[in-house]
Enzyme design. Structure first.
Site, mmCIF file in Angstrom:
data_model
loop_
_atom_site.group_PDB
_atom_site.id
_atom_site.type_symbol
_atom_site.label_atom_id
_atom_site.label_comp_id
_atom_site.label_asym_id
_atom_site.label_seq_id
_atom_site.Cartn_x
_atom_site.Cartn_y
_atom_site.Cartn_z
ATOM 1 N N ASP A 191 -9.550 5.195 2.771
ATOM 2 C CA ASP A 191 -9.730 6.233 1.747
ATOM 3 C C ASP A 191 -9.304 5.760 0.359
ATOM 4 O O ASP A 191 -8.904 6.571 -0.482
ATOM 5 C CB ASP A 191 -8.936 7.494 2.123
ATOM 6 C CG ASP A 191 -9.759 8.465 2.964
ATOM 7 O OD1 ASP A 191 -10.986 8.321 2.987
ATOM 8 O OD2 ASP A 191 -9.167 9.338 3.626
ATOM 9 N N ASP A 242 -8.317 8.989 12.018
ATOM 10 C CA ASP A 242 -8.520 9.701 10.751
ATOM 11 C C ASP A 242 -8.176 11.192 10.908
ATOM 12 O O ASP A 242 -7.708 11.840 9.968
ATOM 13 C CB ASP A 242 -9.971 9.539 10.316
ATOM 14 C CG ASP A 242 -10.183 9.897 8.849
ATOM 15 O OD1 ASP A 242 -9.190 10.020 8.115
ATOM 16 O OD2 ASP A 242 -11.347 10.065 8.449
ATOM 17 N N HIS A 278 0.850 -1.190 0.000
ATOM 18 C CA HIS A 278 0.000 0.000 0.000
ATOM 19 C C HIS A 278 0.888 1.242 0.000
ATOM 20 O O HIS A 278 1.927 1.241 0.645
ATOM 21 C CB HIS A 278 -0.915 0.020 1.231
ATOM 22 C CG HIS A 278 -1.871 -1.125 1.252
ATOM 23 N ND1 HIS A 278 -2.963 -1.199 0.437
ATOM 24 C CD2 HIS A 278 -1.874 -2.272 1.979
ATOM 25 C CE1 HIS A 278 -3.612 -2.323 0.668
ATOM 26 N NE2 HIS A 278 -2.970 -2.998 1.608
ATOM 27 N N ASN A 279 0.368 2.300 -0.669
ATOM 28 C CA ASN A 279 1.245 3.449 -0.857
ATOM 29 C C ASN A 279 0.496 4.779 -0.736
ATOM 30 O O ASN A 279 0.761 5.710 -1.454
ATOM 31 C CB ASN A 279 1.912 3.352 -2.240
ATOM 32 C CG ASN A 279 3.004 4.378 -2.411
ATOM 33 O OD1 ASN A 279 3.647 4.790 -1.470
ATOM 34 N ND2 ASN A 279 3.214 4.793 -3.648
ATOM 35 N N TRP A 280 -0.446 4.870 0.215
ATOM 36 C CA TRP A 280 -1.218 6.098 0.355
ATOM 37 C C TRP A 280 -0.785 6.825 1.631
ATOM 38 O O TRP A 280 -0.879 6.255 2.741
ATOM 39 C CB TRP A 280 -2.703 5.780 0.416
ATOM 40 C CG TRP A 280 -3.187 5.214 -0.884
ATOM 41 C CD1 TRP A 280 -3.671 5.894 -1.948
ATOM 42 C CD2 TRP A 280 -3.220 3.826 -1.244
ATOM 43 N NE1 TRP A 280 -4.001 5.035 -2.952
ATOM 44 C CE2 TRP A 280 -3.723 3.751 -2.550
ATOM 45 C CE3 TRP A 280 -2.848 2.631 -0.600
ATOM 46 C CZ2 TRP A 280 -3.896 2.559 -3.226
ATOM 47 C CZ3 TRP A 280 -3.018 1.430 -1.272
ATOM 48 C CH2 TRP A 280 -3.537 1.412 -2.568
ATOM 49 N N GLN A 328 -10.439 26.466 11.584
ATOM 50 C CA GLN A 328 -9.732 25.402 12.278
ATOM 51 C C GLN A 328 -10.090 25.365 13.763
ATOM 52 O O GLN A 328 -10.205 24.287 14.355
ATOM 53 C CB GLN A 328 -8.214 25.576 12.120
ATOM 54 C CG GLN A 328 -7.622 24.886 10.916
ATOM 55 C CD GLN A 328 -7.874 23.397 10.931
ATOM 56 O OE1 GLN A 328 -8.711 22.882 10.204
ATOM 57 N NE2 GLN A 328 -7.131 22.684 11.769
#
Length: 715
Positions: free
Chosen positions: A494, A604, A455-457, A656
């Site tokens: 995601d 998350d 995986h590469n996210w 924010q």
């Protein structure tokens, strides 16, 4: 055994021949074709229906092998046997295309509705019905007067594309019925009409052609060009012409063009290659007979082409072909000329008024054929794009051997202490190192049983790291399967994210929003997870037994869907109530599921609990994505919310603060109540929130100072 001995045997044993003909060895289509050939060969006249009763209350329609049930209050069945046969064949064609027998033809006339089916003897049987069974989909078939003459009832659900296919087939049915009525009318017109036998032959020939096209359009007709070839071939035979041409109209450029043509008999100077790489021959609509018909929409019957000033003789001079007679008719859809069919040189004399009538009717059929061929060209192109999308998806969900070999060359320490703290900065890792560290974290947690795919996210990696740091410091909280589901969900939560949120997907009515009514993107992410798990060599859960496998997938779905912030507030409220009452129990499955959901939200949002430098760097990336969504919304005529509005970038600190105080802090407060060791996330989030409040105060002071200065200037 020779032919004569076979014939003698069949004459002596007619029951053997009959048994063979009605056996499954002979298909209904073959039997029908034999019957038609026999009728044409011996010129068996088609008699009008007399309503001869049969035993059992059924009636046979002579000439078409069609029987129906009579009732005391009904007169003769007025719908022709030929029409019903066409409708029945169309119904069977639709059933074959859809791969189902759950279809039924309902024909209608003044007497009511009749269900049609074929008996074992090959006869069409009609039975009056009051109420048909509840059909999943009903396709109506109308005649030229827009009256319903039949319905095809499907008792299985149909996709929208399948409904379009059925609609096309039924259009052919309507055209076939239209032609049958035309030729039936001509055969009864009086002594000046064609011989009745010739009319029957033409009618059967036309009906058979339409049925053949309806059957073959989904088999051998794979493009609009193939439809055009069929149209041209039949049109040429219809009026006994030597040559046929079909031109389509390009109204934007005021040109007519064709892709199906013989270069040896055409004007090669006009040949062009279109955007699809196909050769085309094009002419201005101001030139030639075809151009005149395309411009005016009026048909022309020319007995001597060279005596007509509109005729362009250049083609003849270059090819050596001599054009004598021309019949040229427009093809219209809703009153607009979409094409022109041109017949050249009738074999016997000039084109007649009868040719004009037949050809005018046939032009209507041409319009239907071209209209639906265009539709299916679009469907075919969409299907190809869909396949490309699947290929791209498969490519991105599978790591190749080169990438695996690169990873194998990098060595990591047996234990990376700094990785076990929440302060670790994943941004300093290269794109090649991130999947390797993800594998390291996976092995640390589950090295005894499972391996992970590549995986590469970056965000997925950060979320997975936050979950890793939580689980490794509280190993007793969850079972191995639950920990596995939490970690895998973080990596995959995601997958194939489009950079747009759920609200955007729904407001823009995207295909994803049409598939999923709630948690649009989250459900898509879960489906992408399943897609990866189904790839060869990528099922990291294959060592689990069936029950464990099912449970783990269920947990993964639960965890990924929990990242929908819309669900966080209800999860938070329920968990707070349980904690406030002192009823929280880790042995309670519901309590654990709520905890997992809140943990997924906390991981998350982990950027808000990172050191300030990482937090600010991440927020810049997040808001750039938000602004891209806002730009897309504004281009679509929608006003984005302030958070997505690039023009409101100066409000970022204030936004924010609201995000940190309204979502992040309540989340980490809740997690810290369950996992005391996670209190550092709450502390870091509190620190970052105060920093944003300082920036918001500075921004507000600047705005007030600017406003005061402007006020002084005004005064």
């Amino acid at each position: 055994m020779d032919e004569n001995s076979v014939l003698n045997f069949l004459r002596d044993h007619p029951e053997f021949l009959e048994d063979y003909i009605v056996s499954p060895e002979v298909s209904p289509d073959t039997f029908e074709r034999w019957s038609i050939r026999r009728a044409i060969k011996f010129k068996i006249p088609k008699r009008p229906f007399t309503g001869t009763p049969m035993a059992g209350g059924w009636t046979i329609i002579p000439g078409s092998r069609l029987i129906y049930e009579t009732t005391r209050d009904s007169g003769n069945f007025r719908q022709s046997g030929e029409c019903t046969r066409i409708l029945y064949e169309i119904t069977q064609c639709c059933g074959q295309i859809m791969g189902t027998n759950a279809v039924e033809l309902i024909v209608q006339n003044d007497e009511g509705a009749f269900s049609c089916r074929k008996t074992e003897e090959g006869e069409l049987k009609l039975k009056k019905v009051k109420n048909s069974k509840n059909a999943s989909y009903i396709q109506t078939i109308v005649n030229a007067a827009n009256q319903t003459i039949g319905e095809i009832h499907f008792y299985i659900p149909l996709e929208s594309s399948e409904k379009s296919i059925v609609n096309v087939v039924c259009t052919w049915a309507a055209a076939a019925n239209y032609f049958s009525e035309i030729y039936n009318h001509k055969s009864q017109a009086g002594p000046d009409s064609l011989d009745v036998h010739e009319n029957i032959a033409k009618q059967r020939k036309l009906s058979n052609f339409l049925l053949d096209v309806a059957r073959s359009i989904f088999h051998d007709i794979v493009s609009m060009d193939a439809v055009i070839v069929k149209v041209m071939n039949f049109a040429q035979k219809l009026v006994d012409a030597d040559r046929a041409s079909l031109f389509l109209v390009d109204s934007r450029n005021r040109q007519i063009y064709a892709r199906i043509f013989d270069v040896g008999t055409g004007d090669e100077e006009h040949v062009r290659v279109n955007s699809d790489g196909q050769k085309e021959i094009r002419f201005d609509m101001s030139k030639g007979i075809a151009g005149h018909v395309a411009s005016t929409g009026e048909g022309l019957n020319i007995e001597n082409a060279y005596y007509d000033e509109r005729f362009n003789a250049d083609v003849d001079s270059k090819t050596g072909y001599t054009t004598k007679t021309i019949l040229c008719m427009p093809i219209l859809i809703r009153g607009v000329v979409i094409g022109v069919v041109q017949m050249v040189n009738k074999h016997n004399g000039a084109f007649t008024r009868q040719d004009e009538d037949a050809f005018e009717v046939f032009a209507v059929y041409c319009g239907l054929a071209l209209h639906h061929a265009k539709l299916y060209d679009k469907i075919r192109r969409s299907e190809q794009k869909y396949r490309v999308a699947l290929e791209v998806l498969a490519y991105h969900s599978v790591c190749n051997s080169d990438e695996v070999n690169k990873l194998k060359k990098i060595e990591l320490n047996n234990r990376i202490i700094e990785l076990e703290t929440i302060d670790f900065n994943g941004m300093r890792l290269s794109e090649l190192e991130k999947p390797l560290y993800a594998v390291y974290m996976f092995k640390t947690l589950f090295s005894e049983t499972l391996r992970v795919a590549y995986h590469n996210w970056a965000h997925g990696w950060s979320v997975a790291h936050a979950m890793f740091a939580t689980l490794v410091n509280s190993p007793e909280a969850f079972t191995k399967l639950e920990s596995l589901a939490l970690y895998v969900s973080c990596l995959c939560h995601d997958l194939d994210h489009r950079g747009k949120n759920n609200a955007y997907m729904k407001s823009m009515e995207t295909p994803l929003a049409a598939i999923y009514s709630t948690s649009v993107m989250e459900r898509h992410h879960f489906n992408q997870t399943i897609t990866i798990l189904q790839q060869d060599g990528h099922n990291i859960l294959k060592n689990l037994d069936p029950e464990e496998y099912k449970e783990t997938l269920s947990l993964i779905k639960h965890c990924i869907l929990a990242t929908d912030l819309a669900l966080f507030f209800s999860n938070k409220a329920k968990l707070n109530v349980i904690l406030d009452r002192g009823e929280f129990d880790f042995s309670n499955r519901e309590h654990r599921l709520l905890t997992q959901a809140v943990m997924m939200t906390g991981c998350d949002l982990v950027a808000s609990a990172k050191p300030w430098s990482i937090q600010t760097e991440t927020v810049k990336v997040i808001f750039e994505e938000f602004y891209d969504q806002g730009d897309a919304e504004r281009l679509s005529g929608k006003e984005p919310i302030a958070m997505m509005d690039r023009n409101q970038a100066h409000m970022l600190p204030q936004m924010q603060v609201g995000f940190m105080r309204g979502i992040c802090m309540p989340c980490y407060d809740l997690i810290a109540r369950i996992f005391p060791k996670a209190d550092k996330m709450r502390e870091r989030c509190e620190y970052n929130a105060k920093k944003w409040e300082e920036l918001a105060a500075e921004q507000k002071a600047k705005q007030e100072a600017t406003g005061s200065k402007n006020g002084d200037n005004d005064s």
